[in-house]
Design a protein around this motif. Structure first.
Motif, PDB file in Angstrom:
ATOM      1  N   LEU A  46     -51.420  12.742  79.405  1.00 29.61           N
ATOM      2  CA  LEU A  46     -50.264  12.119  80.048  1.00 29.61           C
ATOM      3  C   LEU A  46     -49.568  11.167  79.087  1.00 29.61           C
ATOM      4  N   LEU A  47     -50.342  10.357  78.390  1.00 32.01           N
ATOM      5  CA  LEU A  47     -49.772   9.413  77.433  1.00 32.01           C
ATOM      6  C   LEU A  47     -49.072  10.148  76.294  1.00 32.01           C
ATOM      7  N   ARG A  48     -49.699  11.220  75.803  1.00 33.19           N
ATOM      8  CA  ARG A  48     -49.061  12.012  74.744  1.00 33.19           C
ATOM      9  C   ARG A  48     -47.722  12.567  75.215  1.00 33.19           C
ATOM     10  N   GLY A  49     -47.690  13.042  76.465  1.00 29.39           N
ATOM     11  CA  GLY A  49     -46.444  13.583  77.007  1.00 29.39           C
ATOM     12  C   GLY A  49     -45.357  12.540  77.131  1.00 29.39           C
ATOM     13  N   LYS A  52     -44.140  11.675  73.630  1.00 29.48           N
ATOM     14  CA  LYS A  52     -43.335  12.783  73.106  1.00 29.48           C
ATOM     15  C   LYS A  52     -41.937  12.768  73.731  1.00 29.48           C
ATOM     16  N   ALA A  53     -41.855  12.495  75.040  1.00 27.96           N
ATOM     17  CA  ALA A  53     -40.558  12.441  75.720  1.00 27.96           C
ATOM     18  C   ALA A  53     -39.713  11.287  75.188  1.00 27.96           C
ATOM     19  N   LYS A  54     -40.340  10.132  74.960  1.00 27.93           N
ATOM     20  CA  LYS A  54     -39.598   8.975  74.444  1.00 27.93           C
ATOM     21  C   LYS A  54     -39.105   9.234  73.031  1.00 27.93           C
ATOM     22  N   ILE A  55     -39.922   9.886  72.209  1.00 31.31           N
ATOM     23  CA  ILE A  55     -39.501  10.206  70.845  1.00 31.31           C
ATOM     24  C   ILE A  55     -38.362  11.222  70.872  1.00 31.31           C
TER      25      ILE A  55
END
Length: 92
Positions: A46-49, A52-55
């Motif tokens: 979840l944190l990776r997602g 990734k969305a913020k980047i």
């Protein structure tokens, strides 16, 4: 092997020992539930997602998001310190 201590306590009329055994078993049920449902992998994904969305929104957006989080954390630590709580120093 030892028989069920709840039965022994019940037969002896020892309510204190019976309550202690019930509390112990409730703790066991909680621990077993945690073992069955390990959410570490889920939270990591979840944190990776989210990152990734913020980047994907743009590097500046990610930096702003991280900066806001650091600022909120710093403010909470200062508030706890003012209230007399033992807030740890945050290295942001």
């Amino acid at each position: 092997m030892v028989g069920d201590l709840r039965v022994r306590a019940s037969e002896a009329g020892d309510t204190e020992a019976l309550l202690a055994e019930e509390r112990k078993r409730t703790g066991w049920q909680w621990e077993n539930a945690l073992r069955r449902h390990n959410f570490v992998g889920f939270v990591g994904e979840l944190l990776r997602g989210v990152v990734k969305a913020k980047i994907a929104e743009g590097e500046g957006e990610y930096e702003r998001w991280v900066g806001e989080a650091k600022e909120r954390t710093r403010r909470r630590a200062e508030e706890r310190r003012k209230k007399g709580g033992a807030a740890e120093e945050m290295d942001a």
